[in-house]
Design a protein around this motif. Structure first.
Motif, PDB file in Angstrom:
ATOM      1  N   GLY A  61     -56.865  36.210  27.430  1.00  0.00           N
ATOM      2  CA  GLY A  61     -56.789  36.082  25.972  1.00  0.00           C
ATOM      3  C   GLY A  61     -55.448  35.533  25.515  1.00  0.00           C
ATOM      4  N   ILE A  62     -54.374  35.973  26.154  1.00  0.00           N
ATOM      5  CA  ILE A  62     -53.048  35.470  25.800  1.00  0.00           C
ATOM      6  C   ILE A  62     -52.928  34.003  26.201  1.00  0.00           C
ATOM      7  N   GLY A  63     -53.463  33.658  27.370  1.00  0.00           N
ATOM      8  CA  GLY A  63     -53.458  32.262  27.801  1.00  0.00           C
ATOM      9  C   GLY A  63     -54.231  31.384  26.829  1.00  0.00           C
ATOM     10  N   PHE A  64     -55.402  31.872  26.399  1.00  0.00           N
ATOM     11  CA  PHE A  64     -56.201  31.141  25.414  1.00  0.00           C
ATOM     12  C   PHE A  64     -55.402  30.915  24.141  1.00  0.00           C
ATOM     13  N   ALA A  65     -54.755  31.972  23.653  1.00  0.00           N
ATOM     14  CA  ALA A  65     -54.019  31.876  22.384  1.00  0.00           C
ATOM     15  C   ALA A  65     -52.870  30.876  22.479  1.00  0.00           C
ATOM     16  N   PHE A  66     -52.110  30.910  23.564  1.00  0.00           N
ATOM     17  CA  PHE A  66     -50.978  29.997  23.707  1.00  0.00           C
ATOM     18  C   PHE A  66     -51.439  28.550  23.856  1.00  0.00           C
ATOM     19  N   VAL A  67     -52.445  28.332  24.683  1.00  0.00           N
ATOM     20  CA  VAL A  67     -52.916  26.958  24.878  1.00  0.00           C
ATOM     21  C   VAL A  67     -53.554  26.428  23.600  1.00  0.00           C
ATOM     22  N   ALA A  68     -54.379  27.223  22.954  1.00  0.00           N
ATOM     23  CA  ALA A  68     -55.023  26.780  21.713  1.00  0.00           C
ATOM     24  C   ALA A  68     -53.985  26.495  20.633  1.00  0.00           C
ATOM     25  N   ALA A  69     -52.969  27.347  20.520  1.00  0.00           N
ATOM     26  CA  ALA A  69     -51.916  27.131  19.517  1.00  0.00           C
ATOM     27  C   ALA A  69     -51.111  25.877  19.834  1.00  0.00           C
ATOM     28  N   GLY A  70     -50.908  25.585  21.103  1.00  0.00           N
ATOM     29  CA  GLY A  70     -50.170  24.386  21.477  1.00  0.00           C
ATOM     30  C   GLY A  70     -50.969  23.107  21.266  1.00  0.00           C
ATOM     31  N   VAL A  71     -52.276  23.172  21.474  1.00  0.00           N
ATOM     32  CA  VAL A  71     -53.132  21.992  21.366  1.00  0.00           C
ATOM     33  C   VAL A  71     -53.544  21.728  19.915  1.00  0.00           C
ATOM     34  N   LEU A  72     -53.598  22.750  19.078  1.00  0.00           N
ATOM     35  CA  LEU A  72     -54.109  22.614  17.712  1.00  0.00           C
ATOM     36  C   LEU A  72     -53.448  21.504  16.894  1.00  0.00           C
ATOM     37  N   PRO A  73     -52.122  21.403  16.841  1.00  0.00           N
ATOM     38  CA  PRO A  73     -51.533  20.336  16.016  1.00  0.00           C
ATOM     39  C   PRO A  73     -51.901  18.934  16.510  1.00  0.00           C
ATOM     40  N   VAL A  74     -51.869  18.742  17.816  1.00  0.00           N
ATOM     41  CA  VAL A  74     -52.184  17.425  18.372  1.00  0.00           C
ATOM     42  C   VAL A  74     -53.658  17.097  18.157  1.00  0.00           C
ATOM     43  N   SER A  79     -60.695  30.363  31.186  1.00  0.00           N
ATOM     44  CA  SER A  79     -61.757  30.554  32.169  1.00  0.00           C
ATOM     45  C   SER A  79     -61.281  30.309  33.589  1.00  0.00           C
ATOM     46  N   PHE A  80     -60.398  29.328  33.755  1.00  0.00           N
ATOM     47  CA  PHE A  80     -59.997  28.945  35.107  1.00  0.00           C
ATOM     48  C   PHE A  80     -58.597  29.386  35.483  1.00  0.00           C
ATOM     49  N   ALA A  81     -57.853  29.965  34.581  1.00  0.00           N
ATOM     50  CA  ALA A  81     -56.492  30.400  34.885  1.00  0.00           C
ATOM     51  C   ALA A  81     -56.517  31.676  35.717  1.00  0.00           C
ATOM     52  N   LEU A  82     -55.593  31.746  36.636  1.00  0.00           N
ATOM     53  CA  LEU A  82     -55.471  32.945  37.467  1.00  0.00           C
ATOM     54  C   LEU A  82     -54.449  33.874  36.823  1.00  0.00           C
ATOM     55  N   THR A  83     -54.922  34.635  35.858  1.00  0.00           N
ATOM     56  CA  THR A  83     -54.040  35.528  35.125  1.00  0.00           C
ATOM     57  C   THR A  83     -54.785  36.819  34.786  1.00  0.00           C
ATOM     58  N   ASP A  84     -54.017  37.846  34.547  1.00  0.00           N
ATOM     59  CA  ASP A  84     -54.600  39.135  34.185  1.00  0.00           C
ATOM     60  C   ASP A  84     -55.018  39.167  32.719  1.00  0.00           C
TER      61      ASP A  84
END
Length: 161
Positions: free
Chosen positions: A59-72, A51-56
């Motif tokens: 969805g890709i940002g969501f996927a990478f961040v969610a995948a990185g946060v999921l294990p923790v 929502s707050f990232a300045l990117t085109d």
């Protein structure tokens, strides 16, 4: 006179490597609850980033961040829901362990060092009128604190042997 056998309770459960849930479930319930917490937290943090990232491509940002946060986030859910008494080899009162004493001594010493070095540095920077980027100063202070704590902890551990 006969010795009576020791009574066993129905609530005693054998310890296992991953433990059992506090709410009465076995390992499967613990795993499902932990994964649910992980998915919810990872999805929420990924959504915030997208929502707050300045990117085109949010969805890709969501996927990478969610995948990185999921294990923790899943392990956080596990730590919240696990019953420590069902863990194999868990210390009964970890706050009274020798490692806890080392941690407290190292943390309190490092805090004093940060106050001392930070105060002296602030005075020195203001007298010399040195301007430094805030992010650089914060990174140096955090790096110093982590290094100081690590050295103090290892020193406490080696002094105990």
């Amino acid at each position: 006179m006969q010795d009576s056998p020791t009574p066993t309770t129905a609530t005693s459960t054998p310890a296992s490597r991953w433990g059992r849930a506090r709410f009465g479930g076995g390992f499967a319930g613990l795993a499902i609850a932990s994964l649910a917490v992980g998915v919810l937290l990872a999805g929420g943090i990924g959504w915030l980033f997208a929502s707050f990232a300045l990117t085109d491509r949010p969805g890709i940002g969501f996927a990478f961040v969610a995948a990185g946060v999921l294990p923790v986030a899943t392990m956080l859910g596990w730590a919240i829901f696990v019953d420590r008494s069902t863990l194999d080899g868990a210390v009964e009162r970890p706050e009274e362990s020798i490692e806890s004493v080392w941690y407290e001594k190292a943390a309190s010493g490092a805090f004093g060092d940060i106050l001392l070095v930070g105060g002296i540095s602030a005075v020195g920077f203001s007298i010399m009128q040195i301007d430094a980027p805030v992010m650089l100063v914060v990174a140096i202070v955090i790096g110093f604190a982590m290094l100081d704590f690590g050295v103090r902890y290892l020193w406490q551990r080696s002094a105990a042997k």
